[in-house]
Write a protein that holds these residues in place. Structure first.
Motif, PDB file in Angstrom:
ATOM      1  N   ALA A   1       6.398  -1.773  36.087  1.00  0.00           N
ATOM      2  CA  ALA A   1       7.038  -2.312  37.289  1.00  0.00           C
ATOM      3  C   ALA A   1       8.318  -1.569  37.656  1.00  0.00           C
ATOM      4  CB  ALA A   1       7.347  -3.794  37.101  1.00  0.00           C
ATOM      5  N   SER A   2       8.952  -0.937  36.685  1.00  0.00           N
ATOM      6  CA  SER A   2      10.228  -0.263  36.935  1.00  0.00           C
ATOM      7  C   SER A   2      10.021   1.017  37.739  1.00  0.00           C
ATOM      8  CB  SER A   2      10.922   0.081  35.617  1.00  0.00           C
ATOM      9  OG  SER A   2      11.282  -1.090  34.920  1.00  0.00           O
ATOM     10  N   SER A   3      11.004   1.326  38.582  1.00  0.00           N
ATOM     11  CA  SER A   3      10.938   2.537  39.392  1.00  0.00           C
ATOM     12  C   SER A   3      11.160   3.763  38.523  1.00  0.00           C
ATOM     13  CB  SER A   3      11.999   2.497  40.493  1.00  0.00           C
ATOM     14  OG  SER A   3      13.302   2.596  39.912  1.00  0.00           O
ATOM     15  N   LEU A   4      10.776   4.906  39.048  1.00  0.00           N
ATOM     16  CA  LEU A   4      10.987   6.151  38.318  1.00  0.00           C
ATOM     17  C   LEU A   4      12.490   6.418  38.149  1.00  0.00           C
ATOM     18  CD1 LEU A   4       9.946   8.669  36.959  1.00  0.00           C
ATOM     19  CD2 LEU A   4       9.662   9.723  39.217  1.00  0.00           C
ATOM     20  N   GLY A   5      13.281   6.068  39.137  1.00  0.00           N
ATOM     21  CA  GLY A   5      14.723   6.224  38.997  1.00  0.00           C
ATOM     22  C   GLY A   5      15.257   5.456  37.804  1.00  0.00           C
ATOM     23  N   HIS A   6      14.787   4.233  37.630  1.00  0.00           N
ATOM     24  CA  HIS A   6      15.205   3.422  36.482  1.00  0.00           C
ATOM     25  C   HIS A   6      14.747   4.059  35.176  1.00  0.00           C
ATOM     26  CE1 HIS A   6      16.155  -0.195  34.155  1.00  0.00           C
ATOM     27  NE2 HIS A   6      14.970  -0.058  33.581  1.00  0.00           N
ATOM     28  N   VAL A   7      13.536   4.592  35.157  1.00  0.00           N
ATOM     29  CA  VAL A   7      13.015   5.228  33.944  1.00  0.00           C
ATOM     30  C   VAL A   7      13.856   6.444  33.575  1.00  0.00           C
ATOM     31  CG1 VAL A   7      11.038   6.480  32.986  1.00  0.00           C
ATOM     32  CG2 VAL A   7      10.657   4.393  34.313  1.00  0.00           C
ATOM     33  N   VAL A   8      14.205   7.253  34.574  1.00  0.00           N
ATOM     34  CA  VAL A   8      15.000   8.457  34.318  1.00  0.00           C
ATOM     35  C   VAL A   8      16.366   8.080  33.759  1.00  0.00           C
ATOM     36  CG1 VAL A   8      16.176  10.394  35.442  1.00  0.00           C
ATOM     37  CG2 VAL A   8      13.787   9.890  35.987  1.00  0.00           C
TER      38      VAL A   8
END
Length: 238
Positions: free
Chosen positions: A31-38
């Motif tokens: 569910a998390s955005s790629l920005g959050h993952v980075v």
């Protein structure tokens, strides 16, 4: 976490933030955005350039799916900050860098006291200034107008990096290094109340800050300052 497994590859310039592990496989929550993952991997989004998934560019809001192969590129240089004249805001730890940027005529606000991350981020947004800091937590604040990590602890390297990354217009000797105000030519009589006797006898050419009134002349430290200016201009034209 039992979500999809994704594969990340970071640009070599980002090795500092990912402990030199440029390739890794992560399990996400789906569910998390790629920005959050980075950012969870340690890279502030101010330092991440374009994001690519299986050969196509995606926004930070993209939600990764299973087996995505993600490339996190470094910021392209010179970096353009759209929508406002290029101006900077520096935190309490970067006083020398602030003075050198002002020496070169770059609009640079600087907080000489620790006003806290929320206040700095709010000031960056209100005045549309690029926040320069070595505080990764500060650079992750969403309300920032824009930001950049200062990689070195040495002022001369910090200055070179900022000039290379943002390519600001340089107008040496046009700003007050104390308050960032604009300088104007002044007569000896206009600044006489700010001069000691020896200075009054030895110098005839002065400038004065239109904001704080500080007087400037080519004193004992002028050669050192001139060297900083020459190096900055040489780097720019080189």
């Amino acid at each position: 976490m039992n979500g999809p497994e994704i594969h990340l590859e970071f640009a070599p310039d980002l090795a500092l933030f990912v402990q030199r592990k440029l390739r890794r496989t992560l399990t996400t929550d789906g569910a998390s955005s790629l920005g959050h993952v980075v950012e969870s991997a340690g890279v502030p989004l101010t330092e991440a350039g374009s994001l690519w998934v299986d050969g196509r560019e995606v926004p930070t809001s993209y939600v990764p799916v299973a087996d995505d192969h993600i490339e996190v590129r470094a910021v392209e240089r010179p970096q353009r900050v759209p929508g406002a004249p290029l101006r900077f805001l520096l935190d309490v730890h970067l006083g020398t860098l602030a003075r050198r940027l002002r020496l070169l005529g770059v609009d640079t606000a600087y907080e000489s006291t620790d006003i806290g991350d929320p206040a700095l981020a709010a000031l960056s947004a209100a005045e549309q200034r690029v926040m320069l800091s070595r505080d990764r937590g500060l650079l992750r604040r969403r309300e920032l107008w824009a930001g950049a990590y200062v990689y070195s602890t040495r002022p001369e390297e910090q200055l070179r990096d900022v000039l290379d990354r943002f390519a600001p217009e340089l107008r040496p000797w046009s700003r007050c290094t104390a308050c960032n105000g604009l300088l104007k030519s002044a007569t000896k009589e206009e600044v006489s109340d700010r001069l000691e006797g020896g200075t009054q006898r030895s110098y005839d050419v002065f400038a004065q800050c239109g904001e704080c009134g500080r007087a400037y002349w080519k004193g004992a430290h002028h050669e050192q300052l001139e060297a900083i200016v020459r190096e900055a201009l040489r780097t720019r034209t080189g």
